[in-house]
Design an enzyme around this catalytic site. Structure first.
Site, mmCIF file in Angstrom:
data_model
loop_
_atom_site.group_PDB
_atom_site.id
_atom_site.type_symbol
_atom_site.label_atom_id
_atom_site.label_comp_id
_atom_site.label_asym_id
_atom_site.label_seq_id
_atom_site.Cartn_x
_atom_site.Cartn_y
_atom_site.Cartn_z
ATOM 1 C CB SER A 226 -0.227 0.450 -1.459
ATOM 2 O OG SER A 226 -1.210 0.295 -2.922
ATOM 3 C CE1 TYR A 238 -2.333 5.653 -0.018
ATOM 4 C CE2 TYR A 238 -1.334 4.299 -2.731
ATOM 5 C CZ TYR A 238 -2.157 4.454 -1.538
ATOM 6 O OH TYR A 238 -2.302 3.552 -0.357
#
Ligand code: NAP
Length: 347
Positions: A226, A238
């Site tokens: 990401s 995350y």
């Protein structure tokens, strides 16, 4: 006079020598190479024969050019890549194993690989959705294997690792999730599960897939990371998990250089999927130009991979954000993220 005689004789001597030398080369050429030119060897003929070889009875040809020569593998552009295009029609179809194809980006990769002539192995928890997708893709041509597994669970990872050890051409480590709320208030078990799916599964499945790929001299591993893993100050667990995926993929790509096996990290920004709803993240304020569509992410990342890029960042807007983030001091980048990127309330 004497002077002139010397001049007159030398060219004759030289031209005699030159004549002898060129006769010698002509003889050599005639003895060694002419028979080969007149009667081509089998190996020189073979590629031409392969191109016009009739379709053997009972062998099903894939439907189109991309099907017989999947363009989506990095091994195509590396030394151990595919051989002549037409011989592939006689070979078994390559297999792509995709984790998390029951929605979003993973479903996009599954559909694209099915179109490109791959057989598929689909891994996720939701058996009904897996079967539904398998039915849709099988109608298109290839074999689709459903492999239900929870990648947060060691037994689930083991099951998938076993299938990978048997050999696949492509592994897409796509399954992953984020959560909302602050780190210090989040259930530690949920945090552990996130680490297990986003990191541990990527490591175990990559480790399981590599020996067979290296043995065959070709293969592609695509790890979905990401942009969050590249921008400092964007949440905690995350972003950290995605930074691990990027670093892991880059390191492995260097180690595997020249083997015919490629490892790539795909770093999308915001994509329209179930991701934010599942995480409980409310996204109403996000400007529309920051949203990407699944098919664009899949197509752009596979185009990057086909030309050998190790890190793929789909979308010009995200390429610009990442480049700008690299050019300013890290502290400033953190401050900007905190102001415009909402660094709180996500893990
Ligand atoms: N959407 C975005 O904005 C965005 C941006 C950057 C990166 N990403 C990354 O892209 C990847 C795909 O996300 P997405 O946006 O497509 O999200 P999504 O629509 O929520 O899909 C997530 C997929 O992961 C699977 N999955 C989740 N937990 C799993 C587990 N424990 N075991 C097995 N499978 C599991 C889900 O399947 P089941 O529920 O059926 O198990 C689902 O198929 C993720 O790694 C995510 O971090 C997304």
């Amino acid at each position: 006079m004497r002077h002139r005689a010397v001049h007159w004789r030398r060219p004759v001597v030289r031209s005699c020598r030159r004549g002898a030398r060129s006769r010698m080369w002509r003889d050599c050429w005639a003895r060694m190479f002419r028979p080969l030119v007149a009667r081509p060897s089998l190996s020189a003929e073979t590629p031409a024969l392969q191109k016009v070889a009739p379709k053997p009875f009972g062998v099903r040809r894939p439907r189109d050019a991309t099907a017989i020569r999947p363009l989506t593998t990095s091994s195509d552009s590396e030394p151990g890549g595919q051989g002549p295009v037409s011989t592939l029609s006689l070979m078994p179809r390559p297999v792509a194993l995709i984790t998390g194809p029951t929605s979003g980006i993973g479903a996009g990769y599954a559909r694209r690989y099915a179109r490109d002539g791959y057989d598929l192995v689909l891994v996720a928890r939701d058996v009904d959705r897996l079967k539904q997708l398998a039915g849709e893709l099988e109608a298109g041509a290839g074999r689709v294997e459903v492999l239900p597994a929870d990648l947060a669970d060691p037994a689930g990872r083991e099951k998938v690792a076993g299938r990978l050890a048997a050999g696949v051409r492509v592994l897409v480590n796509n399954a992953g999730f984020a959560t909302s709320g602050e780190f210090w208030a989040t259930d530690p078990e949920l945090l552990q599960a996130q680490l297990d799916v986003n990191v541990t599964a990527v490591m175990h499945l990559t480790r399981a897939a590599l020996p067979a790929m290296l043995h065959g001299g070709k293969g592609t591993i695509i790890n979905i990371a990401s942009v969050a893993g590249m921008v400092p100050g964007r949440g905690s667990t995350y972003s950290a998990s995605k930074a691990w995926v990027i670093s892991f993929s880059e390191g492995l790509a260097v180690g595997l250089h020249g083997t015919g096996v490629g490892v790539h990290a795909v770093c999308p920004g915001y994509v329209h999927t179930e991701f934010h709803t599942r995480a409980g993240l409310d996204m109403p304020k996000l400007p529309s130009f920051l949203w990407l569509e699944v098919d664009d992410v899949v197509d752009q990342s596979l185009a990057d991979i086909a030309v050998g890029k190790v890190i793929s960042i789909p979308g010009v807007q995200y390429k610009a954000i990442v480049t700008a983030g690299r050019m300013i001091p890290r502290g400033l980048a953190r401050a900007v993220t905190a102001r415009v990127g909402g660094g709180r309330g996500r893990t």
